[in-house]
Motif scaffolding. Structure first.
Motif, PDB file in Angstrom:
ATOM      1  N   PRO A 152     -29.204   7.183  21.694  1.00 21.57           N
ATOM      2  CA  PRO A 152     -29.363   6.134  20.672  1.00 21.57           C
ATOM      3  C   PRO A 152     -28.692   6.492  19.350  1.00 21.57           C
ATOM      4  O   PRO A 152     -28.228   5.600  18.619  1.00 21.57           O
ATOM      5  CB  PRO A 152     -30.884   6.016  20.514  1.00 21.57           C
ATOM      6  N   LYS A 153     -28.624   7.778  19.034  1.00 22.67           N
ATOM      7  CA  LYS A 153     -27.991   8.201  17.785  1.00 22.67           C
ATOM      8  C   LYS A 153     -26.505   7.852  17.788  1.00 22.67           C
ATOM      9  O   LYS A 153     -25.972   7.322  16.800  1.00 22.67           O
ATOM     10  CB  LYS A 153     -28.163   9.705  17.590  1.00 22.67           C
ATOM     11  N   ILE A 154     -25.816   8.117  18.908  1.00 20.13           N
ATOM     12  CA  ILE A 154     -24.385   7.830  19.001  1.00 20.13           C
ATOM     13  C   ILE A 154     -24.137   6.323  19.076  1.00 20.13           C
ATOM     14  O   ILE A 154     -23.153   5.810  18.532  1.00 20.13           O
ATOM     15  CB  ILE A 154     -23.783   8.536  20.227  1.00 20.13           C
ATOM     16  N   LYS A 155     -25.054   5.604  19.730  1.00 20.30           N
ATOM     17  CA  LYS A 155     -24.937   4.149  19.804  1.00 20.30           C
ATOM     18  C   LYS A 155     -25.032   3.536  18.404  1.00 20.30           C
ATOM     19  O   LYS A 155     -24.262   2.631  18.050  1.00 20.30           O
ATOM     20  CB  LYS A 155     -26.058   3.599  20.691  1.00 20.30           C
ATOM     21  N   ARG A 156     -25.955   4.057  17.621  1.00 20.43           N
ATOM     22  CA  ARG A 156     -26.159   3.539  16.271  1.00 20.43           C
ATOM     23  C   ARG A 156     -25.019   3.939  15.329  1.00 20.43           C
ATOM     24  O   ARG A 156     -24.575   3.140  14.509  1.00 20.43           O
ATOM     25  CB  ARG A 156     -27.492   4.074  15.732  1.00 20.43           C
ATOM     26  N   ARG A 157     -24.519   5.154  15.463  1.00 17.15           N
ATOM     27  CA  ARG A 157     -23.528   5.660  14.514  1.00 17.15           C
ATOM     28  C   ARG A 157     -22.106   5.218  14.842  1.00 17.15           C
ATOM     29  O   ARG A 157     -21.323   4.897  13.947  1.00 17.15           O
ATOM     30  CB  ARG A 157     -23.599   7.183  14.487  1.00 17.15           C
ATOM     31  N   TYR A 158     -21.755   5.208  16.138  1.00 20.36           N
ATOM     32  CA  TYR A 158     -20.364   4.925  16.512  1.00 20.36           C
ATOM     33  C   TYR A 158     -20.203   3.700  17.410  1.00 20.36           C
ATOM     34  O   TYR A 158     -19.076   3.317  17.732  1.00 20.36           O
ATOM     35  CB  TYR A 158     -19.755   6.136  17.232  1.00 20.36           C
ATOM     36  N   GLY A 159     -21.312   3.107  17.833  1.00 16.57           N
ATOM     37  CA  GLY A 159     -21.227   1.954  18.706  1.00 16.57           C
ATOM     38  C   GLY A 159     -20.826   2.303  20.123  1.00 16.57           C
ATOM     39  O   GLY A 159     -20.368   1.436  20.872  1.00 16.57           O
ATOM     40  N   LEU A 160     -20.996   3.552  20.508  1.00 18.63           N
ATOM     41  CA  LEU A 160     -20.650   4.000  21.862  1.00 18.63           C
ATOM     42  C   LEU A 160     -21.907   4.077  22.717  1.00 18.63           C
ATOM     43  O   LEU A 160     -22.915   4.638  22.299  1.00 18.63           O
ATOM     44  CB  LEU A 160     -19.984   5.378  21.813  1.00 18.63           C
ATOM     45  N   ASP A 161     -21.842   3.519  23.916  1.00 20.77           N
ATOM     46  CA  ASP A 161     -22.977   3.547  24.829  1.00 20.77           C
ATOM     47  C   ASP A 161     -22.750   4.641  25.869  1.00 20.77           C
ATOM     48  O   ASP A 161     -21.894   4.513  26.747  1.00 20.77           O
ATOM     49  CB  ASP A 161     -23.137   2.190  25.512  1.00 20.77           C
ATOM     50  N   LEU A 162     -23.497   5.727  25.771  1.00 22.45           N
ATOM     51  CA  LEU A 162     -23.338   6.861  26.680  1.00 22.45           C
ATOM     52  C   LEU A 162     -24.226   6.774  27.908  1.00 22.45           C
ATOM     53  O   LEU A 162     -24.137   7.618  28.795  1.00 22.45           O
ATOM     54  CB  LEU A 162     -23.655   8.166  25.934  1.00 22.45           C
ATOM     55  N   GLU A 163     -25.067   5.771  27.963  1.00 21.51           N
ATOM     56  CA  GLU A 163     -26.082   5.692  29.004  1.00 21.51           C
ATOM     57  C   GLU A 163     -25.476   5.765  30.410  1.00 21.51           C
ATOM     58  O   GLU A 163     -25.987   6.466  31.287  1.00 21.51           O
ATOM     59  CB  GLU A 163     -26.883   4.397  28.852  1.00 21.51           C
ATOM     60  N   ASN A 164     -24.386   5.053  30.628  1.00 21.65           N
ATOM     61  CA  ASN A 164     -23.790   5.011  31.961  1.00 21.65           C
ATOM     62  C   ASN A 164     -23.077   6.301  32.353  1.00 21.65           C
ATOM     63  O   ASN A 164     -22.687   6.479  33.507  1.00 21.65           O
ATOM     64  CB  ASN A 164     -22.797   3.844  32.057  1.00 21.65           C
ATOM     65  N   PHE A 165     -22.881   7.181  31.372  1.00 22.69           N
ATOM     66  CA  PHE A 165     -22.181   8.439  31.647  1.00 22.69           C
ATOM     67  C   PHE A 165     -23.134   9.619  31.799  1.00 22.69           C
ATOM     68  O   PHE A 165     -22.690  10.736  32.062  1.00 22.69           O
ATOM     69  CB  PHE A 165     -21.176   8.734  30.528  1.00 22.69           C
ATOM     70  N   CYS A 166     -24.421   9.389  31.629  1.00 24.63           N
ATOM     71  CA  CYS A 166     -25.407  10.455  31.788  1.00 24.63           C
ATOM     72  C   CYS A 166     -25.608  10.753  33.276  1.00 24.63           C
ATOM     73  O   CYS A 166     -25.613   9.841  34.104  1.00 24.63           O
ATOM     74  CB  CYS A 166     -26.735  10.060  31.141  1.00 24.63           C
ATOM     75  N   ARG A 167     -25.765  12.021  33.596  1.00 28.63           N
ATOM     76  CA  ARG A 167     -25.944  12.437  34.983  1.00 28.63           C
ATOM     77  C   ARG A 167     -27.326  13.054  35.164  1.00 28.63           C
ATOM     78  O   ARG A 167     -27.601  14.133  34.618  1.00 28.63           O
ATOM     79  CB  ARG A 167     -24.882  13.468  35.367  1.00 28.63           C
ATOM     80  N   PRO A 168     -28.210  12.419  35.915  1.00 33.37           N
ATOM     81  CA  PRO A 168     -29.531  13.013  36.157  1.00 33.37           C
ATOM     82  C   PRO A 168     -29.414  14.273  36.997  1.00 33.37           C
ATOM     83  O   PRO A 168     -28.535  14.376  37.852  1.00 33.37           O
ATOM     84  CB  PRO A 168     -30.297  11.905  36.888  1.00 33.37           C
TER      85      PRO A 168
END
Length: 249
Positions: A152-168
């Motif tokens: 959420p920090k990167i989404k708020r600061r840069y508008g980048l959504d990292l959710e789809n790139f996270c690997r469980p």
């Protein structure tokens, strides 16, 4: 993996302290009138104490006093540099002068402390050993304040959504009891900035990439070189993608 080395360097002497007392920042606030460790400016007393510390550390290594007693076929060597290098050049010098034969290295920051035992180190290495991880997982940074609530920090600061790139990641090869003790289940979160924090990396990641892209000068920090470049290139790539898809960039 049991091989351990650490590079260190002495600081500048008292003559640099006089300069730091007169120096001002852009905001006209005076810099610490005595020490500036990051830039190698300390008093003669601190420099002397640092050399004494290195002597004491070398004795501990020679006598194999815990925790300076390597396991299996590991070894510990203290690399003492003749003058100040700065973290980036010190790391590069360690790679040049030490015979590093392990597939992984751990770069430990002197001012970055662990607040609890790391029980999952072997599992991280096992995961990195997997063939399907070698193509995308080159480096694992341990959690720090800079990476708390990172997505959420990167989404708020840069508008980048990292959710789809996270690997469980789920622990494998352990008993249920061991899994509970080690608390290995979690998620690998991509970092858009290369942080100067303690991390594990493939040795080739340093020799073939990190240390080859920049001419290193005394006092350089990889975070300021590699981190800045990584962030810039990711943001540029994101802007191009948005523009191509018809979104505002």
């Amino acid at each position: 993996r049991n091989d351990s080395s650490r590079s260190t360097e002495p600081f500048h002497d008292e003559k640099n302290v006089k300069y730091s007392r007169r120096r001002k920042t852009k905001t006209s606030k005076k810099i610490d009138n005595k020490h500036n460790y990051k830039h190698g400016i300390v008093s003669s007393e601190v420099a002397c104490n640092y050399r004494l510390y290195l002597n004491h550390l070398q004795e501990k290594i020679y006598e194999k006093v815990p925790p300076f007693n390597p396991s299996a076929k590991g070894s510990i060597r203290l690399l003492r540099l003749p003058h100040r290098h700065g973290s980036a050049k010190a790391i590069a010098t360690a790679f040049d002068q030490l015979n590093i034969s392990t597939p992984y290295v751990m770069i430990a920051q002197h001012d970055n402390f662990f607040i609890r035992d790391v029980q999952y180190l072997q599992q991280i290495l096992n995961f990195m050993d997997d063939d399907d991880s070698k193509s995308w997982l080159q480096c694992v940074h341990f959690p720090s304040t800079a990476t708390l609530k990172y997505v959420p920090k990167i989404k708020r600061r840069y508008g980048l959504d990292l959710e789809n790139f996270c690997r469980p990641h789920k622990s494998r090869g352990l008993s249920q009891t061991a899994e509970k003790l080690c608390d290995l289940d979690g998620t690998f979160v991509p970092l858009i900035f290369w942080y100067g924090r303690t991390h594990i990396a493939r040795t080739t990641y340093y020799t073939d990439m990190i240390l080859r892209h920049f001419p290193l000068n005394v006092g350089d920090h990889l975070e300021e070189l590699w981190g800045t470049r990584q962030l810039r290139e990711i943001l540029q790539c994101s802007a191009k993608t948005k523009s191509k898809n018809g979104h505002e960039s």
